[in-house]
Design a protein around this motif. Structure first.
Motif: not given
Length: 275
Positions: A124-131
């Motif tokens: 339920n954390h925001p997704v990261t390491c995405i372009s």
């Protein structure tokens, strides 16, 4: 044996129902009415004070989560830029200001690198390491889109004309946002309970019920600052968990950041708008 099977089937139904309800909860939207709104700041050359007209739109109250992005990957088999290029940039305490570390093992499932653990307990954390390119692929699959630069600011301001939707004094930011409270980034900062991302909706929302408009992760938007801007540049707003009052300080209503469309950072995410 039949009773046990029925019991297991019922448990599965209840589990799926709970997961579905949780997924739906993270897809709540706020309606922003059509109208003329003031955006920008009088002293900003990047984002000057002006009035803009927008049509009504519905924007998600939460940033897109790891759970939602995982559903996209499970359905499509999508492989992110960070997985292909092994070029994700992550942070660890001790780095000089504005310095990031390339970690070839980092991608959305391991947003701070494999050595720092995965997202199993952070769905339920925001997704990261995405372009930006990854985000566009998600939006196409989900039937949504990113907010424009102006739409994001209108939603963030929630009718206000101050630097922050809560006024002009940033000392109240800790109530509304997951940001960095340390003087510098030499030592880990857990003063608000989190060094990296926090669960979406953990801090107080703005007056329109939108959470994490400041801090947590930078949020991609569509649009260009000038017609001649290179197509390889994407923009993001709202600041992140890394931003502090002495470094970055982009957790406000007017700042606009930029990043390469294929770049992946552990403080970069997004929220969506209904089509």
């Amino acid at each position: 044996m039949g009773y046990r099977r029925n019991k297991e089937a019922l448990a599965l139904v209840l589990l799926l129902g709970a997961v579905t309800a949780m997924a739906q909860d993270h897809k709540k939207f706020v309606v922003v009415p059509k109208g003329i709104y003031e955006v920008g700041k009088s002293t900003s050359t990047q984002n000057p004070l002006r009035k803009v007209t927008v049509d009504s739109f519905r924007i998600a109250i939460y940033e897109t989560t790891n759970r939602e992005f995982a559903a996209f990957v499970a359905a499509t088999g999508y492989i992110t830029d960070a997985e292909k290029q092994h070029n994700a940039l992550v942070f660890e305490p001790g780095l000089d200001e504005f310095r990031w570390k390339n970690d070839s093992t980092a991608y959305w499932r391991y947003p701070n690198g494999v050595s720092r653990g995965g997202i199993n307990d952070r769905m339920n954390h925001p997704v990261t390491c995405i372009s930006y390119r990854d985000v566009q692929a998600y939006c196409t699959w989900a039937g949504v889109r990113l907010p424009t630069l102006d739409e994001w600011e209108i939603a963030c301001r929630a009718g206000t004309h101050t630097n922050y939707f809560f006024g002009n004094d940033d000392r109240s930011i800790k109530t509304y946002a997951n940001v960095w409270h340390g003087h510098d980034h030499k030592k880990a900062d857990y003063s608000d309970g989190y060094m990296y991302t926090s669960p979406v909706g953990h801090f107080k929302p703005n007056a329109w019920g939108l959470y994490d408009m400041y801090g947590n992760v930078f949020e991609f938007c569509t649009g260009k600052l000038t017609p001649s801007e290179r197509p390889s540049i994407a923009h993001a707003r709202g600041g992140s968990w890394w931003c502090s009052s002495s470094a970055c300080h982009a957790f406000n209503s007017y700042s606009i950041g930029q990043v390469h469309v294929h770049a992946s950072f552990s403080n970069q995410g997004f929220r969506v708008v209904e089509k």
